[in-house]
Design an enzyme around this catalytic site. Sequence first.
Site, PDB file in Angstrom:
ATOM      1  N   THR A  22       0.824  -1.204   0.000  1.00 27.37           N
ATOM      2  CA  THR A  22       0.000   0.000   0.000  1.00 27.37           C
ATOM      3  C   THR A  22       0.862   1.260   0.000  1.00 27.37           C
ATOM      4  OG1 THR A  22      -1.460  -1.263   1.461  1.00 27.37           O
ATOM      5  CG2 THR A  22      -2.017   1.019   1.124  1.00 27.37           C
ATOM      6  N   ARG A  26       7.712  -2.388   2.422  1.00 32.11           N
ATOM      7  CA  ARG A  26       7.730  -2.452   3.883  1.00 32.11           C
ATOM      8  C   ARG A  26       8.023  -3.885   4.295  1.00 32.11           C
ATOM      9  NH1 ARG A  26       2.991   1.084   6.435  1.00 32.11           N
ATOM     10  NH2 ARG A  26       3.954   2.716   5.205  1.00 32.11           N
ATOM     11  N   SER A 121       6.165   3.580   8.761  1.00 35.79           N
ATOM     12  CA  SER A 121       4.992   4.253   9.309  1.00 35.79           C
ATOM     13  C   SER A 121       4.725   3.888  10.767  1.00 35.79           C
ATOM     14  CB  SER A 121       3.795   3.949   8.422  1.00 35.79           C
ATOM     15  OG  SER A 121       2.711   4.746   8.816  1.00 35.79           O
ATOM     16  N   HIS A 122       3.525   3.355  11.006  1.00 35.07           N
ATOM     17  CA  HIS A 122       3.103   3.050  12.369  1.00 35.07           C
ATOM     18  C   HIS A 122       3.612   1.693  12.847  1.00 35.07           C
ATOM     19  CE1 HIS A 122       0.532   1.438   9.358  1.00 35.07           C
ATOM     20  NE2 HIS A 122       0.168   0.496  10.197  1.00 35.07           N
ATOM     21  N   LYS A 134      10.165   4.224   0.352  1.00 34.29           N
ATOM     22  CA  LYS A 134       9.306   4.512  -0.797  1.00 34.29           C
ATOM     23  C   LYS A 134       9.832   5.715  -1.553  1.00 34.29           C
ATOM     24  CE  LYS A 134       5.759   7.291   1.515  1.00 34.29           C
ATOM     25  NZ  LYS A 134       4.337   7.567   1.627  1.00 34.29           N
ATOM     26  N   ASP A 286       1.961   9.264  14.341  1.00 34.82           N
ATOM     27  CA  ASP A 286       2.558   7.933  14.222  1.00 34.82           C
ATOM     28  C   ASP A 286       4.052   8.011  13.956  1.00 34.82           C
ATOM     29  OD1 ASP A 286       2.431   8.895  11.653  1.00 34.82           O
ATOM     30  OD2 ASP A 286       2.094   6.918  10.763  1.00 34.82           O
ATOM     31  N   ASP A 288       6.029   8.039  11.350  1.00 34.10           N
ATOM     32  CA  ASP A 288       6.584   8.977  10.368  1.00 34.10           C
ATOM     33  C   ASP A 288       5.801  10.278  10.284  1.00 34.10           C
ATOM     34  OD1 ASP A 288       4.427   7.605   9.252  1.00 34.10           O
ATOM     35  OD2 ASP A 288       5.188   7.820   7.216  1.00 34.10           O
ATOM     36  N   ASP A 290       2.598  11.036   9.644  1.00 37.07           N
ATOM     37  CA  ASP A 290       1.525  11.359   8.698  1.00 37.07           C
ATOM     38  C   ASP A 290       0.132  11.020   9.223  1.00 37.07           C
ATOM     39  OD1 ASP A 290       1.838   8.638   8.441  1.00 37.07           O
ATOM     40  OD2 ASP A 290       2.192   8.648   6.277  1.00 37.07           O
ATOM     41  N   ARG A 291       0.055  10.210  10.279  1.00 36.65           N
ATOM     42  CA  ARG A 291      -1.270   9.874  10.813  1.00 36.65           C
ATOM     43  C   ARG A 291      -1.609  10.750  12.016  1.00 36.65           C
ATOM     44  NH1 ARG A 291      -2.439   3.461  10.506  1.00 36.65           N
ATOM     45  NH2 ARG A 291      -1.673   3.136   8.392  1.00 36.65           N
ATOM     46  N   THR A 353      -8.000   2.379  -0.916  1.00 37.43           N
ATOM     47  CA  THR A 353      -7.089   2.646   0.200  1.00 37.43           C
ATOM     48  C   THR A 353      -5.686   2.915  -0.325  1.00 37.43           C
ATOM     49  OG1 THR A 353      -8.365   1.309   1.723  1.00 37.43           O
ATOM     50  CG2 THR A 353      -6.027   1.573   2.223  1.00 37.43           C
ATOM     51  N   GLU A 372      -8.695   9.295   5.350  1.00 36.98           N
ATOM     52  CA  GLU A 372      -8.854   7.843   5.394  1.00 36.98           C
ATOM     53  C   GLU A 372      -9.175   7.407   6.811  1.00 36.98           C
ATOM     54  OE1 GLU A 372      -6.163   5.585   2.481  1.00 36.98           O
ATOM     55  OE2 GLU A 372      -4.849   6.925   3.572  1.00 36.98           O
ATOM     56  N   GLU A 373      -9.902   6.303   6.903  1.00 37.32           N
ATOM     57  CA  GLU A 373     -10.253   5.767   8.213  1.00 37.32           C
ATOM     58  C   GLU A 373      -9.017   5.373   9.009  1.00 37.32           C
ATOM     59  OE1 GLU A 373      -9.413   2.427   8.745  1.00 37.32           O
ATOM     60  OE2 GLU A 373      -8.669   2.420   6.681  1.00 37.32           O
ATOM     61  N   SER A 374      -7.909   5.112   8.306  1.00 38.85           N
ATOM     62  CA  SER A 374      -6.689   4.654   8.967  1.00 38.85           C
ATOM     63  C   SER A 374      -5.918   5.815   9.591  1.00 38.85           C
ATOM     64  CB  SER A 374      -5.814   3.889   7.980  1.00 38.85           C
ATOM     65  OG  SER A 374      -5.533   4.701   6.854  1.00 38.85           O
ATOM     66  N   LYS A 385      -0.587  12.426   3.672  1.00 41.07           N
ATOM     67  CA  LYS A 385      -1.402  12.776   4.816  1.00 41.07           C
ATOM     68  C   LYS A 385      -0.486  13.419   5.853  1.00 41.07           C
ATOM     69  CE  LYS A 385      -1.408   7.948   6.406  1.00 41.07           C
ATOM     70  NZ  LYS A 385      -0.886   7.172   5.281  1.00 41.07           N
ATOM     71  N   ARG A 505      -8.991  -6.814   7.576  1.00 44.04           N
ATOM     72  CA  ARG A 505      -9.656  -5.648   8.148  1.00 44.04           C
ATOM     73  C   ARG A 505     -11.134  -5.707   7.782  1.00 44.04           C
ATOM     74  NH1 ARG A 505      -5.311  -3.169   9.979  1.00 44.04           N
ATOM     75  NH2 ARG A 505      -3.590  -2.502   8.662  1.00 44.04           N
TER      76      ARG A 505
HETATM   77  C1  G16 Z   1      -0.606   3.405   4.350  1.00 46.38           C
HETATM   78  C2  G16 Z   1      -1.099   4.333   3.301  1.00 46.38           C
HETATM   79  C3  G16 Z   1      -2.484   4.804   3.658  1.00 46.38           C
HETATM   80  C4  G16 Z   1      -3.412   3.620   3.847  1.00 46.38           C
HETATM   81  C5  G16 Z   1      -2.817   2.653   4.825  1.00 46.38           C
HETATM   82  C6  G16 Z   1      -3.637   1.389   4.789  1.00 46.38           C
HETATM   83  O1  G16 Z   1      -0.530   4.123   5.559  1.00 46.38           O
HETATM   84  O2  G16 Z   1      -0.228   5.445   3.215  1.00 46.38           O
HETATM   85  O3  G16 Z   1      -2.920   5.638   2.637  1.00 46.38           O
HETATM   86  O4  G16 Z   1      -4.651   4.013   4.329  1.00 46.38           O
HETATM   87  O5  G16 Z   1      -1.494   2.331   4.458  1.00 46.38           O
HETATM   88  O6  G16 Z   1      -3.024   0.384   5.465  1.00 46.38           O
HETATM   89  P1  G16 Z   1      -3.535  -1.113   5.289  1.00 46.38           P
HETATM   90  O7  G16 Z   1      -3.276  -1.513   3.873  1.00 46.38           O
HETATM   91  O8  G16 Z   1      -2.706  -1.839   6.303  1.00 46.38           O
HETATM   92  O9  G16 Z   1      -4.988  -1.094   5.641  1.00 46.38           O
HETATM   93  P2  G16 Z   1       0.824   4.321   6.331  1.00 46.38           P
HETATM   94  O10 G16 Z   1       0.522   5.336   7.397  1.00 46.38           O
HETATM   95  O11 G16 Z   1       1.119   2.948   6.871  1.00 46.38           O
HETATM   96  O12 G16 Z   1       1.818   4.777   5.308  1.00 46.38           O
END
Ligand code: G16
Length: 552
Positions: A22, A26, A121-122, A134, A286, A288, A290-291, A353, A372-374, A385, A505
């Site tokens: 995504t 990672r 990220s998180h 990335k 989080d 990095d 962005d959340r 997503t 996004e919900e995340s 974000k 999910r």
């Molecule tokens: C990444 C993307 C987000 C996305 C998330 C979804 O977040 O940047 O746009 O909503 O993955 O995660 P999953 O596929 O696990 O549901 P981040 O903050 O991890 O870079």
Amino acid sequence: MPAAATVKTVETTPIEGQKPGTSGLRKQTRVFMQPDFLENYVQAIFDVIGNPGNELAGMTLALGGDGRYFNDRAIQVILKMAAANGAARVLVGRDGILSTPAASAVIRARKTDGGLILSASHNPAGEDGDFGLKYNIPAGGPAPEAITEAIYRRTQEITTYRILDEADDLDLSALGETTLGGMTVEIIDPVAIYAGVMRDLFDFDALRALFKSGFTLRFDAMHAVTGPYAKAILEDELGAPAGSVMNATPLPDFGGGHPDPNPVWAKPLLDLVMGPDAPDFAAASDGDGDRNMILGRGVYVTPSDSLAVLTANAPLAPGYAKGLAGVARSMPTSRAADRVAKRLGINTFETPTGWKFFGNLLDAGLVTLCGEESAGTGSDHVREKDGLWAVLLWLNILAERRESVAGILQAHWREYGRDYYTRHDYEGVDKAAAEALMDELHQQLAALPGKSFGGLTVSAADDFAYDDPVDGSRATGQGIRIFFQENARAVFRLSGTGTVGATLRVYLERFEDDPARLGDDPQEALAAVIKAAGEIAGIAAHLGREEPDVRT
Ligand code: G16
């Protein structure tokens, strides 16, 4: 660096498992630390973005990461490879630090040819945690799928990479320019450009006045990258009392924590706002940066509701005073923002997503806000974000409205109705079992409409596909949506950011125009939807799990 540094061409062979998910590549940190793993992927990026024949000649890149374990080593390798591939200049955050939104801001402000961001990220950090890399494009956002696929293809055919030989590591602790081979390395203040963007968007005088009036805030940086940004902006510039930013020093292992800002992983902060010493406002970011998670005294704001409230109120901040062009949300995000957009008569888009899907909409001026919900919210100021941005926009709204977070949320629900929302995660499950569950769901789709489960009746079911209105590209297989006649929806998808097994999910929501009717607890309000989703997908039978690991 000894003058003898020369370009070395190293023979290599493709390594399994370099398919980006995504959000870039990672993996577990140890996987990234394998010989040639990082080098192969970086060379593949350079081969795709470079000029055929003379690679990165004349190009400028931004480089930085969230400071997690291996960030420092990876930065040195990437610098030596960029120099060996002929890059003209690399802008690197001091000590290799750049939050993801700050990297996007640097790419845009300095008009670089894109940048490399190091983060998972998180996901937890450390030698036993995760790492990631990335490439972001010159517009500042994550590379679209056409580019990430090309990078992946390149990793499968790679035979050599280039790196400087006999070059010492650079000291990245002092601002200024230095050279590496024939390349200029510019060490930049990781906060300055980003803080300037925030100053342009928000009424810093009003925010200073807010804090002066005694307004209290707790921002939990979770020992991750946002600490220096939040301290510089919230405490030093806006006058929030010292200590308002907690866990502000980034640590290579994020203090052993899981820097995912949600009610589960940021529970101490949630407990604080629910207790007697609650501040007026609390937030977390989080790994990095962005959340975001938004809290008020006695209240947690779901990311979906936050997007809706921000859409309704953004014009209170100077940067959005002219109004919004539109709002985009990822498909599993609740439809709360759509209701606001409809009332305002502005564009709405439902995308798969992944932040990369917002890029074209933002570039084309079709939307101003995205979410996004995340726990991701952002706007057209960068192409990522942005956690601290969301906090500042909320603060700007609070400074103007002078109401509590809970008061604003209640008023919003009274006006628009409430989209009850929860996400259930089944983490680290057997990959084959999770895929079988999704396959079976697929096979049932056509037969579901009209059937009843747990008192709810399916009105429609599909596998979400998205046609990008700007470039015409089509993304299929983006998650299964099941709509119920009772204004409810269940969505199923497999995570694209996990590094072990699979994570299922399940996103559950139900709209209620009189929020008093279903009470305040989303798990209770959604009990029928949760039951129906479990029955339809046969979650317990497939995964052998009765309960999700995480409910947010
Ligand atoms: C990444 C993307 C987000 C996305 C998330 C979804 O977040 O940047 O746009 O909503 O993955 O995660 P999953 O596929 O696990 O549901 P981040 O903050 O991890 O870079």
